[in-house]
Design an enzyme around this catalytic site. Structure first.
Site, PDB file in Angstrom:
ATOM      1  N   ASP A   7       0.860  -1.173   0.000  1.00  0.00           N
ATOM      2  CA  ASP A   7       0.000   0.000   0.000  1.00  0.00           C
ATOM      3  C   ASP A   7       0.900   1.228   0.000  1.00  0.00           C
ATOM      4  O   ASP A   7       2.129   1.103  -0.148  1.00  0.00           O
ATOM      5  CB  ASP A   7      -0.973  -0.026   1.186  1.00  0.00           C
ATOM      6  CG  ASP A   7      -0.302   0.205   2.531  1.00  0.00           C
ATOM      7  OD1 ASP A   7       0.943   0.295   2.608  1.00  0.00           O
ATOM      8  OD2 ASP A   7      -1.038   0.302   3.534  1.00  0.00           O
ATOM      9  N   HIS A   8       0.314   2.399   0.191  1.00  0.00           N
ATOM     10  CA  HIS A   8       1.093   3.642   0.171  1.00  0.00           C
ATOM     11  C   HIS A   8       2.149   3.676   1.271  1.00  0.00           C
ATOM     12  O   HIS A   8       3.237   4.204   1.063  1.00  0.00           O
ATOM     13  CB  HIS A   8       0.163   4.854   0.299  1.00  0.00           C
ATOM     14  CG  HIS A   8      -0.634   4.856   1.560  1.00  0.00           C
ATOM     15  ND1 HIS A   8      -1.753   4.055   1.730  1.00  0.00           N
ATOM     16  CD2 HIS A   8      -0.475   5.535   2.719  1.00  0.00           C
ATOM     17  CE1 HIS A   8      -2.251   4.252   2.934  1.00  0.00           C
ATOM     18  NE2 HIS A   8      -1.495   5.144   3.558  1.00  0.00           N
ATOM     19  N   CYS A  64       3.118  -3.119   4.116  1.00  0.00           N
ATOM     20  CA  CYS A  64       2.285  -1.967   4.460  1.00  0.00           C
ATOM     21  C   CYS A  64       2.979  -1.261   5.617  1.00  0.00           C
ATOM     22  O   CYS A  64       4.155  -1.545   5.891  1.00  0.00           O
ATOM     23  CB  CYS A  64       0.840  -2.367   4.789  1.00  0.00           C
ATOM     24  SG  CYS A  64       0.580  -3.319   6.291  1.00  0.00           S
ATOM     25  N   GLY A  65       2.315  -0.359   6.295  1.00  0.00           N
ATOM     26  CA  GLY A  65       2.966   0.375   7.376  1.00  0.00           C
ATOM     27  C   GLY A  65       3.497  -0.520   8.476  1.00  0.00           C
ATOM     28  O   GLY A  65       4.655  -0.421   8.876  1.00  0.00           O
ATOM     29  N   THR A  66       2.656  -1.433   8.950  1.00  0.00           N
ATOM     30  CA  THR A  66       3.066  -2.358  10.011  1.00  0.00           C
ATOM     31  C   THR A  66       3.338  -3.764   9.489  1.00  0.00           C
ATOM     32  O   THR A  66       3.986  -4.554  10.166  1.00  0.00           O
ATOM     33  CB  THR A  66       1.977  -2.480  11.089  1.00  0.00           C
ATOM     34  OG1 THR A  66       0.802  -3.048  10.484  1.00  0.00           O
ATOM     35  CG2 THR A  66       1.672  -1.150  11.729  1.00  0.00           C
ATOM     36  N   GLY A  67       2.800  -4.099   8.349  1.00  0.00           N
ATOM     37  CA  GLY A  67       2.876  -5.455   7.819  1.00  0.00           C
ATOM     38  C   GLY A  67       1.728  -6.326   8.298  1.00  0.00           C
ATOM     39  O   GLY A  67       1.499  -7.410   7.765  1.00  0.00           O
ATOM     40  N   ILE A  68       0.998  -5.864   9.282  1.00  0.00           N
ATOM     41  CA  ILE A  68      -0.061  -6.678   9.883  1.00  0.00           C
ATOM     42  C   ILE A  68      -1.271  -6.798   8.958  1.00  0.00           C
ATOM     43  O   ILE A  68      -1.692  -7.908   8.610  1.00  0.00           O
ATOM     44  CB  ILE A  68      -0.472  -6.103  11.252  1.00  0.00           C
ATOM     45  CG1 ILE A  68       0.702  -6.147  12.229  1.00  0.00           C
ATOM     46  CG2 ILE A  68      -1.663  -6.878  11.821  1.00  0.00           C
ATOM     47  CD1 ILE A  68       0.495  -5.347  13.506  1.00  0.00           C
ATOM     48  N   GLY A  69      -1.836  -5.673   8.561  1.00  0.00           N
ATOM     49  CA  GLY A  69      -3.049  -5.710   7.747  1.00  0.00           C
ATOM     50  C   GLY A  69      -2.864  -6.446   6.436  1.00  0.00           C
ATOM     51  O   GLY A  69      -3.694  -7.276   6.050  1.00  0.00           O
ATOM     52  N   ARG A 108       7.073   0.923   8.390  1.00  0.00           N
ATOM     53  CA  ARG A 108       7.200   1.871   9.493  1.00  0.00           C
ATOM     54  C   ARG A 108       7.808   1.217  10.729  1.00  0.00           C
ATOM     55  O   ARG A 108       7.958   1.860  11.759  1.00  0.00           O
ATOM     56  CB  ARG A 108       5.839   2.470   9.817  1.00  0.00           C
ATOM     57  CG  ARG A 108       5.286   3.296   8.661  1.00  0.00           C
ATOM     58  CD  ARG A 108       3.926   3.884   8.962  1.00  0.00           C
ATOM     59  NE  ARG A 108       3.439   4.604   7.781  1.00  0.00           N
ATOM     60  CZ  ARG A 108       2.183   4.614   7.389  1.00  0.00           C
ATOM     61  NH1 ARG A 108       1.267   3.960   8.070  1.00  0.00           N
ATOM     62  NH2 ARG A 108       1.835   5.293   6.314  1.00  0.00           N
ATOM     63  N   ARG A 132       7.712 -33.682  10.753  1.00  0.00           N
ATOM     64  CA  ARG A 132       6.962 -32.924  11.764  1.00  0.00           C
ATOM     65  C   ARG A 132       6.468 -31.589  11.196  1.00  0.00           C
ATOM     66  O   ARG A 132       5.363 -31.154  11.522  1.00  0.00           O
ATOM     67  CB  ARG A 132       7.797 -32.701  13.027  1.00  0.00           C
ATOM     68  CG  ARG A 132       9.008 -31.825  12.817  1.00  0.00           C
ATOM     69  CD  ARG A 132       9.915 -31.802  14.051  1.00  0.00           C
ATOM     70  NE  ARG A 132      11.187 -31.202  13.708  1.00  0.00           N
ATOM     71  CZ  ARG A 132      11.680 -30.130  14.297  1.00  0.00           C
ATOM     72  NH1 ARG A 132      11.038 -29.550  15.283  1.00  0.00           N
ATOM     73  NH2 ARG A 132      12.841 -29.652  13.916  1.00  0.00           N
ATOM     74  N   ARG A 136       2.523 -30.444  10.537  1.00  0.00           N
ATOM     75  CA  ARG A 136       1.988 -29.207  11.114  1.00  0.00           C
ATOM     76  C   ARG A 136       1.387 -28.296  10.043  1.00  0.00           C
ATOM     77  O   ARG A 136       0.353 -27.662  10.267  1.00  0.00           O
ATOM     78  CB  ARG A 136       3.074 -28.479  11.901  1.00  0.00           C
ATOM     79  CG  ARG A 136       3.456 -29.261  13.153  1.00  0.00           C
ATOM     80  CD  ARG A 136       4.695 -28.730  13.806  1.00  0.00           C
ATOM     81  NE  ARG A 136       5.076 -29.583  14.929  1.00  0.00           N
ATOM     82  CZ  ARG A 136       6.282 -29.613  15.462  1.00  0.00           C
ATOM     83  NH1 ARG A 136       7.242 -28.831  14.988  1.00  0.00           N
ATOM     84  NH2 ARG A 136       6.542 -30.413  16.474  1.00  0.00           N
TER      85      ARG A 136
END
Length: 143
Positions: A7-8, A64-69, A108, A132, A136
């Protein structure tokens, strides 16, 4: 081929990663965004994920800014194991143990120097193929 999208908030770091990929003669497909103008991360995370899931691209990178979204969005696509990594150990471990096929990062959160080392680690680490880990991953993918 590597699919890459941001994203931006991740645009500038994405451009640095593209320069790195080009310097290593690694083919890539840039799905956007193409500027720092505000946009929504989900479409780019899903676009990268679809290219990896259908086999067009071997792996993906999303920013993205945090990578989370953007990692959450990518993980909505069946067959995707996007891992948010802000250090080289996590990038290595997720490839070896989880056979992660998409690297997510937050522009960020980390700087470009570390980000490039993480990309190098992620792309250069093979899945361990141990029973293993295979077991998983099958449990993760079992819907």
């Amino acid at each position: 081929m590597i699919a890459i999208g941001s994203d931006h908030g991740g645009y500038v770091l994405k451009q640095e990663i593209i320069k790195y990929l080009e310097s290593k003669n690694i083919e890539y497909k840039d799905v956007g965004c193409y500027s720092e103008e505000s946009c929504d991360y989900a479409q780019f995370g899903k676009s990268v994920a679809k290219l990896v899931a259908d086999g067009t691209c071997e792996k993906g990178i999303v920013i993205c800014g945090t990578g989370i979204g953007i990692s959450i969005a990518a993980n909505k696509v069946k067959g995707i194991r996007a891992a948010l990594c802000h250090d080289c150990f996590s990038a290595q471990a997720t490839r070896e143990h989880n056979d992660a096929n998409i690297l997510a990062m937050g522009a960020r959160v980390i700087g470009p120097g570390l980000a490039l080392k993480i990309v190098e680690t992620f792309l250069g680490t093979e899945f361990s193929n141990e029973e293993r880990h295979i077991r998983r991953i099958a449990q993760i993918e079992d819907n």
